[in-house]
Design a protein around this motif. Structure first.
Motif, PDB file in Angstrom:
ATOM      1  N   TYR A   1       3.997   7.316  18.264  1.00 59.46           N
ATOM      2  CA  TYR A   1       4.438   7.281  16.860  1.00 59.46           C
ATOM      3  C   TYR A   1       5.674   8.158  16.683  1.00 59.46           C
ATOM      4  O   TYR A   1       6.664   7.732  16.080  1.00 59.46           O
TER       5      TYR A   1
ATOM      6  N   ILE B   1       1.570  12.568   3.460  1.00 61.59           N
ATOM      7  CA  ILE B   1       1.535  11.927   2.133  1.00 61.59           C
ATOM      8  C   ILE B   1       0.161  11.271   1.967  1.00 61.59           C
ATOM      9  O   ILE B   1      -0.353  10.639   2.906  1.00 61.59           O
TER      10      ILE B   1
ATOM     11  N   SER C   1       0.842  -1.211   0.000  1.00 63.39           N
ATOM     12  CA  SER C   1       0.000   0.000   0.000  1.00 63.39           C
ATOM     13  C   SER C   1       0.873   1.255   0.000  1.00 63.39           C
ATOM     14  O   SER C   1       2.074   1.191   0.285  1.00 63.39           O
TER      15      SER C   1
ATOM     16  N   ALA D   1      11.141   6.899   8.153  1.00 63.74           N
ATOM     17  CA  ALA D   1      10.865   7.476   9.478  1.00 63.74           C
ATOM     18  C   ALA D   1       9.712   8.468   9.322  1.00 63.74           C
ATOM     19  O   ALA D   1       8.713   8.166   8.649  1.00 63.74           O
TER      20      ALA D   1
ATOM     21  N   ILE E   1       3.167   4.323   0.178  1.00 64.97           N
ATOM     22  CA  ILE E   1       4.563   4.619  -0.198  1.00 64.97           C
ATOM     23  C   ILE E   1       5.292   3.336  -0.603  1.00 64.97           C
ATOM     24  O   ILE E   1       6.054   3.323  -1.577  1.00 64.97           O
TER      25      ILE E   1
ATOM     26  N   VAL F   1       4.553 -11.043   5.258  1.00 64.86           N
ATOM     27  CA  VAL F   1       5.483 -10.883   6.388  1.00 64.86           C
ATOM     28  C   VAL F   1       4.948  -9.829   7.348  1.00 64.86           C
ATOM     29  O   VAL F   1       4.741  -8.670   6.974  1.00 64.86           O
ATOM     30  N   ASP F   2       4.743 -10.255   8.578  1.00 63.43           N
ATOM     31  CA  ASP F   2       4.485  -9.314   9.671  1.00 63.43           C
ATOM     32  C   ASP F   2       5.868  -8.933  10.211  1.00 63.43           C
ATOM     33  O   ASP F   2       6.617  -9.812  10.666  1.00 63.43           O
ATOM     34  N   VAL F   3       6.221  -7.657  10.156  1.00 64.27           N
ATOM     35  CA  VAL F   3       7.589  -7.269  10.541  1.00 64.27           C
ATOM     36  C   VAL F   3       7.873  -7.451  12.034  1.00 64.27           C
ATOM     37  O   VAL F   3       9.017  -7.300  12.466  1.00 64.27           O
TER      38      VAL F   3
ATOM     39  N   THR G   1      -1.923   8.749   1.484  1.00 64.94           N
ATOM     40  CA  THR G   1      -1.981   7.276   1.500  1.00 64.94           C
ATOM     41  C   THR G   1      -3.128   6.860   2.428  1.00 64.94           C
ATOM     42  O   THR G   1      -3.650   7.690   3.184  1.00 64.94           O
ATOM     43  N   PRO G   2      -3.477   5.563   2.421  1.00 68.64           N
ATOM     44  CA  PRO G   2      -4.520   5.108   3.352  1.00 68.64           C
ATOM     45  C   PRO G   2      -4.197   5.445   4.812  1.00 68.64           C
ATOM     46  O   PRO G   2      -5.081   5.804   5.592  1.00 68.64           O
ATOM     47  N   MET G   3      -2.887   5.362   5.199  1.00 71.67           N
ATOM     48  CA  MET G   3      -2.543   5.662   6.597  1.00 71.67           C
ATOM     49  C   MET G   3      -2.895   7.110   6.942  1.00 71.67           C
ATOM     50  O   MET G   3      -3.471   7.393   7.994  1.00 71.67           O
TER      51      MET G   3
ATOM     52  N   CYS H   1       9.482   0.013   5.273  1.00 70.16           N
ATOM     53  CA  CYS H   1       8.403   0.980   5.055  1.00 70.16           C
ATOM     54  C   CYS H   1       7.150   0.665   5.883  1.00 70.16           C
ATOM     55  O   CYS H   1       6.321   1.542   6.104  1.00 70.16           O
TER      56      CYS H   1
ATOM     57  N   LYS I   1       9.459   6.864  15.583  1.00 69.97           N
ATOM     58  CA  LYS I   1      10.133   7.340  14.368  1.00 69.97           C
ATOM     59  C   LYS I   1      11.454   8.051  14.716  1.00 69.97           C
ATOM     60  O   LYS I   1      12.416   7.974  13.947  1.00 69.97           O
TER      61      LYS I   1
ATOM     62  N   ASP J   1       4.258  -7.710   2.967  1.00 70.83           N
ATOM     63  CA  ASP J   1       3.268  -6.952   3.743  1.00 70.83           C
ATOM     64  C   ASP J   1       2.555  -7.925   4.675  1.00 70.83           C
ATOM     65  O   ASP J   1       2.468  -9.123   4.383  1.00 70.83           O
TER      66      ASP J   1
END
Ligand SMILES: NC(=O)c1ccc[n+]([C@@H]2O[C@H](COP(=O)([O-])OP(=O)(O)OC[C@H]3O[C@@H](n4cnc5c(N)ncnc54)[C@H](O)[C@@H]3O)[C@@H](O)[C@H]2O)c1
Length: 257
Positions: A161, A194, A22, A147, A24, A68-70, A196-198, A96, A165, A43
């Protein structure tokens, strides 16, 4: 005058992108594939990663998708092993994947802090730790951590958050010092708002806060994921050989730092 042939910037490079399903991460996956990289789109959202990877292949690129769950070392290690078995090396890692929350710190709880630190900071460290041995062996690597300007200036209502970062930027600089001797560059990018969905989620939770962030941008607009991807490409390319431990702010003039 004859038109000059365009040279791809990432020909034959192998790149892993976390959160590639998703925003970026997806835009970066597309740009990397266009520039000749073999792209591993990872992701936590398997369908999203597969959708992006399929699109890259349809456009003539080489791609792999992986769920992948980071925060899960086992999933990371399995993916790194699979990529090395298939393509023999990992040249580029883009960390990311990210998550956040909106709310007063005084009302926040440990579960929220743990989730945000686990994904944004520990996830970045886990994935980097997993790819480093191969990069050291090949004496080549470009690591780009996404970041945020929140980690530079602090963002109200986003304390965990912002802290996570800032941690990513600290991690970037410290690791850059350690691995420079292996010809590995470690840099981060600090995006402003930016589209994006986030970022959309901030608007869903607090529309006024979202408008306030955009008013703080000198260009009075949100950035596009493709504008971020262009910055990631620069730091992933050999054009940035002498740049390491750097935080590149890409924010339309929000912070002027
Ligand atoms: N959009 C912005 O305004 C903005 C600003 C500054 C920084 N950032 C950072 O940019 C990065 C990308 O965010 P985006 O805006 O593209 O958001 P997005 O929501 O479009 O993409 C984030 C992706 O990360 C994935 N993800 C979440 N948790 C994960 C986990 N545990 N393991 C693996 N993947 C996971 C999601 O499934 C999603 O595909 C994040 O690190 C974010 O913090 C975004």
């Amino acid at each position: 005058m004859s038109a000059q042939a365009k040279t791809n910037k990432l020909t034959d490079k192998v790149a892993i992108i976390t959160g590639g399903g998703s925003g970026i991460g997806a835009a970066t996956s597309r740009l990397f594939a266009k520039e000749g990289a073999k792209v591993v789109v990872t992701d936590i959202d398997e369908a999203a990663a597969e959708g992006v990877a399929k699109g890259l292949e349809q456009d003539g690129g080489q791609a792999l998708a992986a769920k992948v769950d980071v925060t899960c070392k086992e999933e990371i290690d399995n993916t790194v092993r699979d990529v090395l078995a298939r393509w023999g090396k990992i040249d580029i890692l883009v960390n990311c994947a990210g998550t956040g929350d909106i709310g007063w710190f005084i009302e926040s709880d440990e579960t929220t802090w743990d989730r945000i630190i686990a994904v944004n900071l520990k996830g970045t460290m886990l994935f980097t730790h997993a790819v480093l041995p191969s990069m050291v062996e090949h004496k080549y690597g470009k690591i780009i951590n996404i970041a945020s300007i929140a980690g530079k200036t602090g963002a109200g209502m986003q304390v965990p958050y912002s802290a996570s970062k800032a941690g990513v930027s600290g991690f970037t600089k410290a690791l850059a010092r350690e691995v420079a001797r292996h010809r590995i560059n470690v840099n981060d990018i600090c995006p402003g708002p930016i589209d994006t969905p986030m970022y959309g989620q901030i608007g869903d939770l607090d529309p006024e806060l979202q408008k306030k962030y955009v008013r703080g941008v000198a260009q009075r607009r949100m950035g596009r994921p493709e504008e971020l991807a262009a910055a990631v490409l620069f730091l992933a390319s050999d054009e940035c050989e002498f740049i390491t431990g750097h935080s590149l702010v890409v924010d339309g003039g929000s912070t002027m730092i």
